[in-house]
Enzyme design. Structure first.
Site, PDB file in Angstrom:
ATOM      1  N   LYS A 166       0.711  -1.107  -0.059  1.00  0.00           N
ATOM      2  CA  LYS A 166       0.012   0.008  -0.069  1.00  0.00           C
ATOM      3  C   LYS A 166       0.934   1.342   0.219  1.00  0.00           C
ATOM      4  O   LYS A 166       2.027   1.143   0.672  1.00  0.00           O
ATOM      5  CB  LYS A 166      -0.967  -0.111   1.238  1.00  0.00           C
ATOM      6  CG  LYS A 166      -1.824  -1.123   1.163  1.00  0.00           C
ATOM      7  CD  LYS A 166      -2.943  -1.176   0.436  1.00  0.00           C
ATOM      8  CE  LYS A 166      -3.858  -2.276   0.509  1.00  0.00           C
ATOM      9  NZ  LYS A 166      -5.152  -2.399  -0.472  1.00  0.00           N
ATOM     10  N   HIS A 287      -6.116 -14.057  -6.431  1.00  0.00           N
ATOM     11  CA  HIS A 287      -6.922 -13.159  -5.784  1.00  0.00           C
ATOM     12  C   HIS A 287      -8.368 -13.045  -6.366  1.00  0.00           C
ATOM     13  O   HIS A 287      -8.660 -13.957  -7.111  1.00  0.00           O
ATOM     14  CB  HIS A 287      -5.990 -11.828  -6.316  1.00  0.00           C
ATOM     15  CG  HIS A 287      -6.501 -10.826  -5.097  1.00  0.00           C
ATOM     16  ND1 HIS A 287      -7.542 -10.098  -5.100  1.00  0.00           N
ATOM     17  CD2 HIS A 287      -5.668 -10.344  -4.315  1.00  0.00           C
ATOM     18  CE1 HIS A 287      -7.556  -9.143  -4.185  1.00  0.00           C
ATOM     19  NE2 HIS A 287      -6.311  -9.223  -3.579  1.00  0.00           N
TER      20      HIS A 287
HETATM   21  C1  CAP Z   1      -6.740  -5.326   1.891  1.00  0.00           C
HETATM   22  C2  CAP Z   1      -6.686  -5.171   0.215  1.00  0.00           C
HETATM   23  C3  CAP Z   1      -7.182  -6.657  -0.171  1.00  0.00           C
HETATM   24  C4  CAP Z   1      -8.650  -7.104  -0.116  1.00  0.00           C
HETATM   25  C5  CAP Z   1      -8.975  -8.495  -0.393  1.00  0.00           C
HETATM   26  C6  CAP Z   1      -7.759  -4.302  -0.274  1.00  0.00           C
HETATM   27  O1  CAP Z   1      -6.353  -4.121   2.045  1.00  0.00           O
HETATM   28  O2  CAP Z   1      -5.410  -5.145  -0.485  1.00  0.00           O
HETATM   29  O3  CAP Z   1      -7.041  -6.704  -1.664  1.00  0.00           O
HETATM   30  O4  CAP Z   1      -9.392  -6.862   1.047  1.00  0.00           O
HETATM   31  O5  CAP Z   1     -10.232  -8.915   0.124  1.00  0.00           O
HETATM   32  O6  CAP Z   1      -7.518  -3.588  -1.306  1.00  0.00           O
HETATM   33  O7  CAP Z   1      -8.720  -4.041   0.118  1.00  0.00           O
HETATM   34  P1  CAP Z   1      -6.601  -3.920   3.863  1.00  0.00           P
HETATM   35  P2  CAP Z   1     -10.532 -10.332  -0.048  1.00  0.00           P
HETATM   36  O8  CAP Z   1      -5.792  -4.825   4.333  1.00  0.00           O
HETATM   37  O9  CAP Z   1      -5.810  -2.222   3.731  1.00  0.00           O
HETATM   38  O10 CAP Z   1      -7.883  -3.945   4.006  1.00  0.00           O
HETATM   39  O11 CAP Z   1      -9.614 -11.178   0.390  1.00  0.00           O
HETATM   40  O12 CAP Z   1     -11.730 -10.443   0.608  1.00  0.00           O
HETATM   41  O13 CAP Z   1     -10.977 -10.719  -1.526  1.00  0.00           O
END
Ligand code: CAP
Length: 462
Positions: A166, A287
């Site tokens: 991030k 993903h």
């Molecule tokens: C998490 C994340 C993940 C999603 C995936 C986002 O960031 O990078 O890709 O949460 O979700 O962009 O949201 P944070 P899932 O840790 O900052 O929330 O595994 O449910 O598909």
């Protein structure tokens, strides 16, 4: 034509169908359009699922009629409908005889999704007989490979402390490599965020060598193995191979540190199957960005996250994003636990069917979405084990003392749960975990309401 007589047979039992092994079974919740009779609609749904039209056909013969899709359960009150699809309906590869998820989805959630007679229909579960399931490739590499590289037990090596880079977009090559390096100082694995690819401000040709250098430095300095999971999602298999080849070159002297991942929903089954076929020696993550467009519990169409996840194991994902079961920030709740169990066990119960995996390699859960050190202990308590890959974004890079402290706080959170310790008491001797309370104050106020009395200027404990 009388659809009900031909396409509904409530005398068939599920036990007999499973024992015979000649059908894929599918469980839906179906709601007819206004004014439509339930059983008539179920019959039309089954007819459309198999023969693909509602009118009498002069082209049908006895053989094709024997391939009808039959509804063997139909409950108007709950909307539950179960269909049996003869195996011969499915498409098998010319090259290796393997079954195909795009054919499977085409039959189970294809044109039937748009039928005017149906207000809503959603696929919640499916059962595959051994003769069909074993034609899928399944994972070539498992989490055991990562645990081995990290020097852990290969059967139950515990939580792999991972992070998703991030901010999602905007870091240039040096910034990406530095963020990853800082996290690796305390953690195990860094994953590209889903849209990170070959952006103009971070071209892969520049980013990958810097990433490899950062990983190598972190390995040398900490004495532990580290892993980089590169996103190779794209539209074109040739482009995917080119990107992966660049990474393989950059990580040529440490291939065990390189993993790949693709988006099992947006890039789809072909991307996952191709990556598995071409780079099966590497851990392959699935993903699922965008999946909620069809899987959301708020939608009564499409298919569920459970279905998507089960499909990803068949296609060969070593690890699959499974959600946070309501303990993070994405949709989901505690009852989603079977999603993680279905991919990581040799047999497991889904919402409607038990599935035996007949020796197919297991996939690991990748847990992501709003998880931080404070949310982790209760998530682990609900799941009951920590043998998965954590992929924290904000929970890693949002720690007030930086990514290394973020990684350590997550590792300490697992230790806290393993000891069944009180988090506030545990934090007193674990500074990075303690500083997570200051990093995620609003979570701390909800999850550990007493924390401000303990970690305050008055107690000289910040
Ligand atoms: C998490 C994340 C993940 C999603 C995936 C986002 O960031 O990078 O890709 O949460 O979700 O962009 O949201 P944070 P899932 O840790 O900052 O929330 O595994 O449910 O598909």
């Amino acid at each position: 034509m009388d659809h009900k007589d031909r396409f509904i047979d409530l005398s068939l039992t599920e036990a007999d169908l499973v024992a015979a092994g000649g059908h894929v079974l599918a469980a839906y919740v179906l709601q007819p359009a206004e004014g439509q009779d339930f059983l008539t609609t179920v019959a039309q749904f089954a007819a459309e699922s198999g023969r693909g039209t509602q009118v009498p056909l002069g082209t049908e013969d006895e053989f094709s009629r024997n391939l009808d899709v039959i509804a063997y359960q139909a409950e108007a009150a709950s909307g539950l409908v179960k269909l049996a699809f003869p195996l011969a309906l499915f498409d098998f590869n010319v090259t290796d005889g393997g079954a195909s998820i795009s054919s499977f989805l085409n039959l189970l959630v294809g044109n039937t999704q748009g039928m005017a007679e149906i207000a809503a229909v959603k696929l919640h579960d499916f059962h595959l007989p051994e003769g069909f399931l074993t034609t899928f490739a399944g994972p070539a590499t498992t989490i055991a490979r990562l645990w081995r590289h990290l020097g852990r037990d290969e059967v139950a090596g515990g939580m792999i402390v991972g992070a998703i880079l991030k901010p999602k977009l905007g870091l240039r090559p040096e910034g990406l490599a530095e963020a990853a390096y800082q996290f690796w100082r305390g953690g195990d694995l860094v994953e590209n965020d889903q849209p990170q690819g070959n952006q103009s401000f971070a071209p892969l040709a520049e980013t990958l060598p810097l990433m490899a250098d950062a990983l190598k430095r972190a390995q040398d300095e900490t004495g532990s193995g580290k892993v980089f999971s590169m996103n190779i999602s794209c539209d074109d298999p040739v482009e995917m191979e080119t990107r992966a080849a660049m990474a393989l070159e950059a990580f040529a002297d440490m291939p065990e540190s390189l993993a790949f991942h693709v988006d099992a929903y947006l890039a789809g089954p072909m991307a996952l199957a191709h990556a598995r076929r071409r780079f099966g020696g590497h851990f392959l993550g699935a993903h699922r960005a965008g999946h909620a467009a069809v899987t959301s519990p708020r939608s009564d169409r499409g298919y569920s996250a459970f279905v998507l996840t089960k499909i990803a194991r068949l296609l060969g994902a070593s690890g699959i994003h499974t959600g946070t079961m309501g303990f993070g920030r994405m949709e989901g709740d505690e009852a989603d636990r079977p999603i993680a169990c279905m991919i990581a066990q040799d047999s497991a119960a889904g919402p409607y069917f038990a599935q035996e995996w007949h020796g197919m390699a297991r996939s690991a859960a990748i847990v992501s979405g709003g998880i931080n050190a404070l949310r982790l202990p209760s998530f682990l308590e609900n799941l009951g084990h920590s043998n998965f890959i954590l992929a924290a974004g904000g929970g890693a890079f949002g720690h007030v003392d930086g990514p290394e402290a973020g990684a350590l706080s997550l590792r300490q959170a697992e230790a806290c749960w393993l000891e069944r310790a009180d988090p506030i008491a545990f934090a007193v001797d674990h500074p990075e975990f303690k500083r997570a309370f200051h990093s995620f104050e609003s979570d701390a106020d909800i999850i550990q309401p007493g924390w401000r009395r303990v970690f305050s200027p008055e107690t000289n404990n910040l």
